[in-house]
Write a protein that holds these residues in place. Sequence first.
Motif, PDB file in Angstrom:
ATOM      1  N   HIS A  69      -3.860   2.406  -2.308  1.00 21.21           N
ATOM      2  CA  HIS A  69      -3.652   2.569  -0.336  1.00 21.21           C
ATOM      3  C   HIS A  69      -5.064   2.947  -0.104  1.00 21.21           C
ATOM      4  O   HIS A  69      -5.526   3.921  -0.290  1.00 21.21           O
ATOM      5  CB  HIS A  69      -2.580   3.563  -0.514  1.00 21.21           C
ATOM      6  CG  HIS A  69      -2.120   3.679   1.073  1.00 21.21           C
ATOM      7  ND1 HIS A  69      -0.908   3.436   1.310  1.00 21.21           N
ATOM      8  CD2 HIS A  69      -2.956   3.704   2.108  1.00 21.21           C
ATOM      9  CE1 HIS A  69      -1.031   3.624   2.510  1.00 21.21           C
ATOM     10  NE2 HIS A  69      -2.131   3.840   3.310  1.00 21.21           N
ATOM     11  N   ARG A 108       2.285   5.243  -0.819  1.00 25.37           N
ATOM     12  CA  ARG A 108       1.889   6.470  -0.612  1.00 25.37           C
ATOM     13  C   ARG A 108       2.511   7.458  -1.479  1.00 25.37           C
ATOM     14  O   ARG A 108       2.463   8.558  -1.540  1.00 25.37           O
ATOM     15  CB  ARG A 108       2.240   7.124   0.711  1.00 25.37           C
ATOM     16  CG  ARG A 108       1.562   6.136   1.977  1.00 25.37           C
ATOM     17  CD  ARG A 108       1.816   6.877   3.159  1.00 25.37           C
ATOM     18  NE  ARG A 108       1.119   6.298   4.277  1.00 25.37           N
ATOM     19  CZ  ARG A 108       1.552   5.274   4.861  1.00 25.37           C
ATOM     20  NH1 ARG A 108       2.847   4.751   4.797  1.00 25.37           N
ATOM     21  NH2 ARG A 108       0.648   4.815   6.107  1.00 25.37           N
ATOM     22  N   SER A 162       0.890  -1.184  -0.028  1.00 30.09           N
ATOM     23  CA  SER A 162       0.103   0.123   0.003  1.00 30.09           C
ATOM     24  C   SER A 162       0.972   1.180  -0.127  1.00 30.09           C
ATOM     25  O   SER A 162       0.967   1.916   1.233  1.00 30.09           O
ATOM     26  CB  SER A 162      -0.965   0.071   1.276  1.00 30.09           C
ATOM     27  OG  SER A 162      -1.793  -1.277   1.200  1.00 30.09           O
TER      28      SER A 162
END
Length: 199
Positions: free
Chosen positions: A131, A25, A23
Amino acid sequence: MEAEVRDLAETEAVQRAILERRSPRSFSSEEVSSADLTKLFEAARWAASSYNEQPWRFLVGRKGDPTYQKIFDSLVEFNQGWAKSAPVLILSYASRKFAHNGALNHYALHDTGAATAYLTLQAWELGLRTHSMGGFDEAGVRASFGIAEDFVIGAVTALGHPAETSELSDALQKMEAGPRLRKPLDEIVLSEPGKPARL
């Protein structure tokens, strides 16, 4: 941990996308094509659900449109700091009631989570990254979209093509580079509370 992942990767039963998925960023500014978005939601559409209710709904915002801005504005400051690079933001929500009898659907969020997982794995296969996050103003986003109380809010998912982490803060870069940690099976697969199941 890494050895365990390598062992699992060699079994036919575990898909590579599950083992490799992260996930992140950090997202590039590259747009996600309409064709790819269609594939993602087609995958989500085929998730299992109680009574085949398919209670999920997905609000999809592309950067620059009102839907994106409303979802983005609902995020907590920490999430806004990195999610601003994602070209797509998705808000999931689900009907609280079964359509066939009006009874309360206790499994609506469970099923919506399953649909989101399908979407996430399809995204990974297409070279996209997701995410999902819970750090947002639920009441605010409900009000801004006029989502009725008959629906429960799920989560926000950032979607886009991966990018280098150099634009992230040092703390976030460290998080991105960290190992993927999971609890051992004997802690989560049980025959009764506190007792590992025999597999």
